[in-house]
Design an enzyme around this catalytic site. Structure first.
Site, mmCIF file in Angstrom:
data_model
loop_
_atom_site.group_PDB
_atom_site.id
_atom_site.type_symbol
_atom_site.label_atom_id
_atom_site.label_comp_id
_atom_site.label_asym_id
_atom_site.label_seq_id
_atom_site.Cartn_x
_atom_site.Cartn_y
_atom_site.Cartn_z
ATOM 1 N N CYS A 118 -3.370 7.196 -18.324
ATOM 2 C CA CYS A 118 -4.717 6.874 -17.824
ATOM 3 C C CYS A 118 -5.553 8.135 -17.637
ATOM 4 O O CYS A 118 -6.341 8.240 -16.690
ATOM 5 C CB CYS A 118 -4.667 6.077 -16.522
ATOM 6 S SG CYS A 118 -3.966 4.442 -16.726
ATOM 7 N N GLN A 122 -1.319 11.133 -5.875
ATOM 8 C CA GLN A 122 -0.074 11.833 -6.184
ATOM 9 C C GLN A 122 0.311 12.836 -5.091
ATOM 10 O O GLN A 122 1.308 13.551 -5.244
ATOM 11 C CB GLN A 122 -0.201 12.573 -7.531
ATOM 12 C CG GLN A 122 -0.506 11.679 -8.707
ATOM 13 C CD GLN A 122 0.617 10.690 -8.987
ATOM 14 O OE1 GLN A 122 1.780 10.918 -8.633
ATOM 15 N NE2 GLN A 122 0.291 9.573 -9.616
ATOM 16 N N ASP A 170 -8.853 12.354 -4.271
ATOM 17 C CA ASP A 170 -7.924 11.320 -4.721
ATOM 18 C C ASP A 170 -6.505 11.808 -4.440
ATOM 19 O O ASP A 170 -5.993 12.690 -5.128
ATOM 20 C CB ASP A 170 -8.164 11.075 -6.223
ATOM 21 C CG ASP A 170 -7.063 10.245 -6.869
ATOM 22 O OD1 ASP A 170 -6.125 9.810 -6.162
ATOM 23 O OD2 ASP A 170 -7.140 10.039 -8.094
ATOM 24 N N LYS A 201 2.650 4.208 -4.319
ATOM 25 C CA LYS A 201 3.107 5.526 -4.776
ATOM 26 C C LYS A 201 3.665 6.338 -3.615
ATOM 27 O O LYS A 201 4.041 7.501 -3.788
ATOM 28 C CB LYS A 201 1.955 6.292 -5.443
ATOM 29 C CG LYS A 201 1.457 5.661 -6.752
ATOM 30 C CD LYS A 201 0.445 6.564 -7.425
ATOM 31 C CE LYS A 201 -0.452 5.845 -8.417
ATOM 32 N NZ LYS A 201 0.206 5.474 -9.654
#
Lengths: 436, 151
Positions: free
Chosen positions: A392, A231, A228, A254
């Protein structure tokens, strides 16, 4: 001699994330023209509560450069048409723009265009991989391995797979610094592990996971690996071939791009063996009522009219980051993160949540006896945007024994002056609540 | 810090958030409920003893922001001794107050010391903090199972 050591340490810091203990307290400056970069982002010159905006909520979403906004506007005002169907001029043009965007995004990850599928974002990406790739391959006795620092979007899709298939969900713990415990991770890996799905950089603690090593270990036991990158992309150089992962996913909003667009990388062979996720137009080759043959990847996974403007905007955003240099961006964000951490550590009554050695610019903290929501409301009155809440990642909050944190997260346009304003704001918060 | 913040974080609110009253589970209770605000992780539980439709004992537990904690604390002080119907009337007036749907001066007379929450109306995002305890109390009175949520 001291000077030489300091310089060497700074060099080291440039190569890896977060060697933040050795930095002198000087205001960091990037290799690129920061004043000009800030002008490229229209929203950064706006005022909030009569004060210049300090935007430190980049882990939630980043602001947008004018070149990205222009690319989207140009598409809608001069190039708008549907893709992959028409023979007319505009349709051919729109198709070309969309496919050029795919090439740009693929290049950004070090992948080939046919290995890149556009989706709405990381949430849809993980759900697609879970349902299309993992679900047919697992059953009772098979295991899915995630980590304790995952965002809900990398927890809930796997709980759904668990319910649907009877597979087991395993969770690798983090240590007190917020780092993945590699000893425990290795122990949890086995021949039963079908997929390892972990975050590249934590949205709460900024921890940078050793994703290349994780991938290598997972492949040793025959498990597939999903990373993932929500970020990580646009904050650190990403090369999926060097990482060796099977899936890499990220969200456009993002990475200075529009909302509602993101991408999945997977090697072409994996895409080929995966059944489609959505059925509909554009993902087919031939449809009869008896039988349908599917289009080839990546089109097999992009049913319906895609987010054409989103893809074009995302490509423009990534081109903007590439022009500054992803490595330069990472180095600057690392220095700014160190500057922020130094400042936070100098405050009384503060606990930083997550002190990983390898870290990036999402920094969570709690102030003694002051709830993050109250911190957020007071900072907002100073024109400072930070995130407060559980981000989250409720299991990680539980791990650290806090109901919520305040999180400041850095983007390529933030300045040392903005960090100073945050630190001043936090001092005011502590004065206001009488906890100096 | 500005005027709106001073209005939001009145001295009484600061006092109750630092030293919440009735922050305990009373010895004899026959009603309780849990409430949470999933957006921020605030979580409180309300425990009370209802006798012939009157609240004769009440306490709360949990963790929340200053507004949430102070609201729970002041609520428990205010509703002890009230009957169920009065609690509903008081909640409606309190809700009007924090959402800016009533004249603060008029409301002040109607809600008594809860009037310190008038400043919340300038911060719409914080209304849920001020009302979480009340939603939980109403769930407890209604005998509803499971946790209530502000969402």
């Amino acid at each position: 001699m001291a000077g030489a050591i300091r310089i060497r340490n700074r060099k080291v810091m440039h190569q890896v994330h977060g060697m933040n203990t050795s930095l002198p307290k000087v205001a960091p400056k990037p290799q690129y023209d920061l004043a000009r970069v800030r002008q490229d982002f229209p929203i950064l010159s706006s005022k909030v509560r009569d004060q210049p905006l300090v935007y430190l909520d980049n882990a939630a979403t980043t602001q947008k450069p004018q070149s990205m906004l222009d690319a989207v506007a140009r598409y809608y005002s001069a190039e708008n048409s549907n893709v992959h169907r028409g023979v007319h001029y505009l349709s051919v043009l729109a198709t070309q723009r969309y496919e050029d965007a795919r090439k740009t995004v693929a290049r950004f990850l070090g992948a080939a265009p046919q290995e890149l599928v556009f989706v709405r974002g990381v949430t849809e990406a993980i759900n697609m991989i879970a349902q299309s790739f993992v679900r047919p391959r697992v059953g009772p006795g098979d295991e899915i391995l995630i980590s304790e620092m995952e965002h809900h979007s990398n927890i809930v899709p796997w709980q759904m797979i668990r319910e649907q298939t009877g597979a087991t969900l395993r969770v690798a713990p983090v240590n007190d610094r917020g780092e993945l415990r590699m000893d425990a991770f290795t122990e949890l890996l086995s021949e039963r592990t079908r997929i390892v799905s972990v975050v590249h950089i934590s949205n709460v603690t900024g921890t940078v996971n050793p994703v290349a090593e994780i991938t290598r270990l997972a492949h040793e036991v025959g498990a597939h690996v999903l990373l993932d990158g929500a970020q990580a992309a646009a904050h650190t150089p990403v090369n999926v071939k060097e990482l060796g992962c099977d899936f890499y996913v990220f969200s456009g909003h993002k990475t200075y791009g529009p909302t509602g667009i993101g991408a999945i990388y997977a090697p072409f062979a994996l895409w080929e063996e995966m059944p489609p996720y959505h059925g509909g137009g554009d993902m087919i080759r031939l449809v009869t009522f008896e039988r349908t043959t599917y289009n080839e990847p990546p089109y097999k996974f992009e049913a319906g009219t895609p987010n054409i403007a989103g893809a074009i905007g995302l490509a423009a955003a990534l081109e903007y980051v590439e022009a500054l240099g992803t490595l330069q961006v990472m180095r600057y964000e690392d220095e700014l993160t160190s500057y922020l951490l130094d400042g936070l550590r100098s405050l009384p009554g503060i606990r930083i949540i997550g002190e990983a050695e390898q870290r990036a610019g999402a920094v969570s903290f709690v102030l003694d006896s002051i709830h993050p929501h109250d911190v957020g409301t007071l900072l907002d009155q100073e024109g400072i945007a930070v995130r407060t809440g559980h981000h989250c990642a409720q299991p990680l909050m539980k791990r650290f024994g806090v109901p919520a944190t305040t999180r400041a997260s850095i983007g390529l346009y933030n300045t040392a002056e903005e960090i100073d304003r945050l630190l001043d704001g936090l001092t005011k918060v502590q004065e206001f609540f009488g906890h100096e | 810090m500005n005027e709106a913040l001073r209005d939001l974080y009145q001295e009484v609110i600061m006092d109750h958030s630092r030293k919440p009253r009735n922050f305990r589970i009373p010895e004899h209770t026959n009603r309780s409920a849990e409430g949470m605000n999933p957006l921020c992780g605030d979580h409180i539980s309300v425990h009370l003893h209802l006798k012939e439709h009157h609240i004769d004992e009440i306490g709360f537990q949990g963790a929340g922001c200053a507004i949430c904690t102070a609201s729970a604390s002041l609520m428990t002080e205010t509703v002890r001794g009230l009957d169920e119907a009065d609690v509903q009337i008081l909640f409606d007036k309190f809700h009007d107050l924090v959402t800016g749907h009533s004249d603060p001066l008029e409301a002040a007379e109607q809600v008594g010391k809860l009037a310190v929450f008038a400043g919340v109306s300038e911060f719409p995002i914080r209304v849920k903090c001020a009302t979480l305890a009340w939603h939980t109390l109403r769930a407890a009175l209604a005998g509803r199972e499971g946790a209530v949520s502000t969402e």
